[in-house]
Write a protein that holds these residues in place. Structure first.
Motif, PDB file in Angstrom:
ATOM      1  N   LEU A 224      -2.825 -35.060   7.255  1.00 30.52           N
ATOM      2  CA  LEU A 224      -3.171 -35.018   8.678  1.00 30.52           C
ATOM      3  C   LEU A 224      -4.670 -34.795   8.892  1.00 30.52           C
ATOM      4  N   LEU A 225      -5.251 -33.883   8.101  1.00 28.93           N
ATOM      5  CA  LEU A 225      -6.672 -33.581   8.271  1.00 28.93           C
ATOM      6  C   LEU A 225      -7.556 -34.764   7.886  1.00 28.93           C
ATOM      7  N   SER A 226      -7.085 -35.586   6.958  1.00 33.15           N
ATOM      8  CA  SER A 226      -7.868 -36.754   6.571  1.00 33.15           C
ATOM      9  C   SER A 226      -7.913 -37.801   7.679  1.00 33.15           C
ATOM     10  N   GLY A 227      -7.093 -37.621   8.710  1.00 33.22           N
ATOM     11  CA  GLY A 227      -7.088 -38.542   9.843  1.00 33.22           C
ATOM     12  C   GLY A 227      -8.093 -38.181  10.913  1.00 33.22           C
ATOM     13  N   GLY A 228      -8.912 -37.167  10.655  1.00 35.38           N
ATOM     14  CA  GLY A 228      -9.965 -36.830  11.605  1.00 35.38           C
ATOM     15  C   GLY A 228      -9.769 -35.521  12.326  1.00 35.38           C
ATOM     16  N   VAL A 229      -8.677 -34.795  12.054  1.00 35.02           N
ATOM     17  CA  VAL A 229      -8.442 -33.513  12.711  1.00 35.02           C
ATOM     18  C   VAL A 229      -9.363 -32.453  12.103  1.00 35.02           C
ATOM     19  N   LYS A 230     -10.028 -31.671  12.966  1.00 32.85           N
ATOM     20  CA  LYS A 230     -10.862 -30.568  12.513  1.00 32.85           C
ATOM     21  C   LYS A 230     -10.409 -29.294  13.201  1.00 32.85           C
ATOM     22  N   PHE A 231     -10.051 -28.300  12.396  1.00 31.13           N
ATOM     23  CA  PHE A 231      -9.538 -27.061  12.966  1.00 31.13           C
ATOM     24  C   PHE A 231     -10.528 -26.419  13.927  1.00 31.13           C
ATOM     25  N   GLY A 232     -11.814 -26.508  13.578  1.00 34.79           N
ATOM     26  CA  GLY A 232     -12.814 -25.863  14.414  1.00 34.79           C
ATOM     27  C   GLY A 232     -12.901 -26.440  15.812  1.00 34.79           C
ATOM     28  N   ASP A 233     -12.438 -27.666  15.990  1.00 40.88           N
ATOM     29  CA  ASP A 233     -12.498 -28.326  17.301  1.00 40.88           C
ATOM     30  C   ASP A 233     -11.278 -28.035  18.165  1.00 40.88           C
TER      31      ASP A 233
END
Length: 493
Positions: A50-59
């Protein structure tokens, strides 16, 4: 396993902080088990997908972060179920390696939000943690003990600094505290030996004899803990469980068979364990099988009448990267078990002095009792007087043969130092004599008085088993009567 008629499907979770060796560990485990003829499936890390799809926790806002974790967990469960089904239909023994598991999501949100998420989806921690997977292995991050080797260069989704990596590692471990088969592989050895320790740990839990192929010295260590226990505030984060053990009828000279019921808040997991003894070298191998509630109830009538049911409170926690289980024996119990508290851990890398120095400082360790028959749960649960029992397991003789009776010993002592275990006579129980669990001490204010149990800081530390447990076993005709025992119950080995 090769000597089993039924195939094995073993669901393993590798967890841990950044740069702990999970990816390499998966590869090494896959090669090792494929060479044994097993089919190996590797479940990808859902967060990485999922994170490789552009999700950034900080955002993400706090609300978005919680919702993301909820959807991540739903996705993870579905992906895992696909591999679990493949394992179920596979014709060979099957190892399913999950790169992180369901409980890892709880490390990234507050406890309150986690509980809300569980309730909203009709989930519970016992099912997600204990019943879903057979074994959890935490690979400690290089940021904790191998700092020179910590790096984020080879992982596109990893950017954690050293301090954050340590925090994530700690949170990942805490999320799994309480799983019945949870091991921690730290950085006390070089990386290659760390991988060997991982493989040996998994093989040991499954019951595979690796012979001398893996140069690892890992075994269960057991310590006698002095009561009263410290208050809960002195413990690191912990999980408490109600545990019930029943020994089943078997040819006791070849195997010990037991059922275990373990749970929290009315949710339970069930394990069937067979402990087999090697006919020549005296070594034992434990084979564990997860049961459904129906299977557990079907096997309960096979209880061995020679043994009492054992009730425990089990506290699980991590201290200095070492995983511990604190077993507090509870009523109803044989008098020899009253007030008994044992600490267990698996040690792979520590010598005797280093291990003793690393034990929890907030506990008073009386002595190590690893391998001492008088502290074996099998012997502690026996209804018979140990001096006359033919079922008393006293370890192995000089030729490696298992011994099942005391062979004429007088029964006054359990070792050459004259230590005594629970020196209760018929009229001496929990503080009415001068010794409690064999200690030459008188803990003022913590003796049994007017029928009350030992108390530490206002809390009963050896309380009665909860009513649900007792009612269940009364319905099955369990004999809870206090047995008649001799003046001395401790034995010489």
């Amino acid at each position: 396993m090769a000597n089993q008629l039924q195939k094995t499907v073993y669901r393993l979770v590798l967890t841990g902080g950044p740069c702990g060796g999970k990816t390499t560990g998966q590869s090494r485990l896959s090669t090792f088990f494929e060479n044994l003829g097993w089919k190996v499936f590797r479940v990808p890390e859902t967060a990485t997908v999922l994170l490789s799809g552009g999700v950034k926790f900080g955002d993400l806002s706090p609300e978005e972060a919680v919702k993301f974790q909820e959807n991540l967990l739903k996705t993870m469960i579905q992906i895992e179920n696909t591999f679990f089904e493949l394992g179920r239909t596979c014709q060979r023994n099957c190892l399913i390696i999950c790169d992180r598991g369901a409980m890892d999501a709880s490390a990234f949100i507050s406890k309150e939000k986690w509980e809300e998420m569980l309730n909203a989806n009709n989930w519970n921690s016992v099912e997600l943690r204990d019943n879903r997977y057979n074994h959890i292995v935490h690979m400690v991050s290089a940021a904790n003990g191998a700092e020179d080797f910590y790096s984020t260069e080879d992982h596109a989704c990893r950017s954690e600094g050293m301090e954050l990596a340590r925090e994530l590692d700690y949170n990942a471990a805490a999320a799994w505290v309480g799983h019945p088969y949870f091991d921690v592989i730290d950085n006390s050895t070089d990386f290659d030996k760390k991988m060997n320790r991982l493989i040996a740990c998994v093989c040991q839990r499954i019951g595979i004899d690796t012979g001398d192929r893996l140069n690892v010295n890992s075994k269960k260590r057991k310590f006698l803990v002095k009561t009263p226990l410290p208050p809960d505030s002195e413990f690191p984060p912990f999980q408490d469980f109600d545990v019930v053990h029943n020994y089943l009828q078997s040819d006791f000279r070849k195997a010990q068979v037991r059922l275990r019921k373990r749970g929290q808040k009315g949710h339970w997991s069930y394990i069937h364990t067979v402990r087999k003894f090697h006919p020549t070298n005296g070594q034992s191998v434990e084979v564990r099988t997860q049961l459904t509630h129906r299977d557990y109830l079907n096997q309960l009538p096979q209880r061995d009448d020679a043994h009492f049911t054992i009730f425990k409170k089990r506290r699980c926690f991590i201290y200095n990267n070492q995983y511990y289980q604190l077993d507090i024996y509870r009523q109803p119990t044989h008098p020899r078990c009253r007030g008994l508290v044992l600490l267990e851990t698996y040690s792979a890398a520590y010598d005797q002095d280093a291990l003793l120095a690393s034990l929890p400082k907030f506990l008073t360790i009386e002595k190590e009792v690893t391998g001492e028959p008088a502290y074996s749960m099998y012997n502690l649960s026996l209804k018979e007087d140990w001096k006359t029992s033919k079922k008393y397991y006293s370890g192995s003789d000089a030729n490696g043969q298992a011994k099942w009776s005391m062979n004429g010993h007088t029964g006054d002592k359990i070792n050459s130092h004259g230590d005594k275990i629970n020196d209760y006579g018929v009229e001496k129980h929990n503080g009415l004599g001068e010794k409690v669990n064999g200690y030459n001490s008188k803990p003022i204010g913590h003796h049994k008085k007017n029928g009350q149990d030992l108390v530490a800081n206002g809390n009963i530390i050896n309380g009665k088993a909860h009513e649900t447990e007792l009612n269940n076993y009364k319905n099955h005709g369990m004999d809870l009567r206090t047995p008649k025992i001799p003046k001395k119950v401790a034995l010489r080995t």
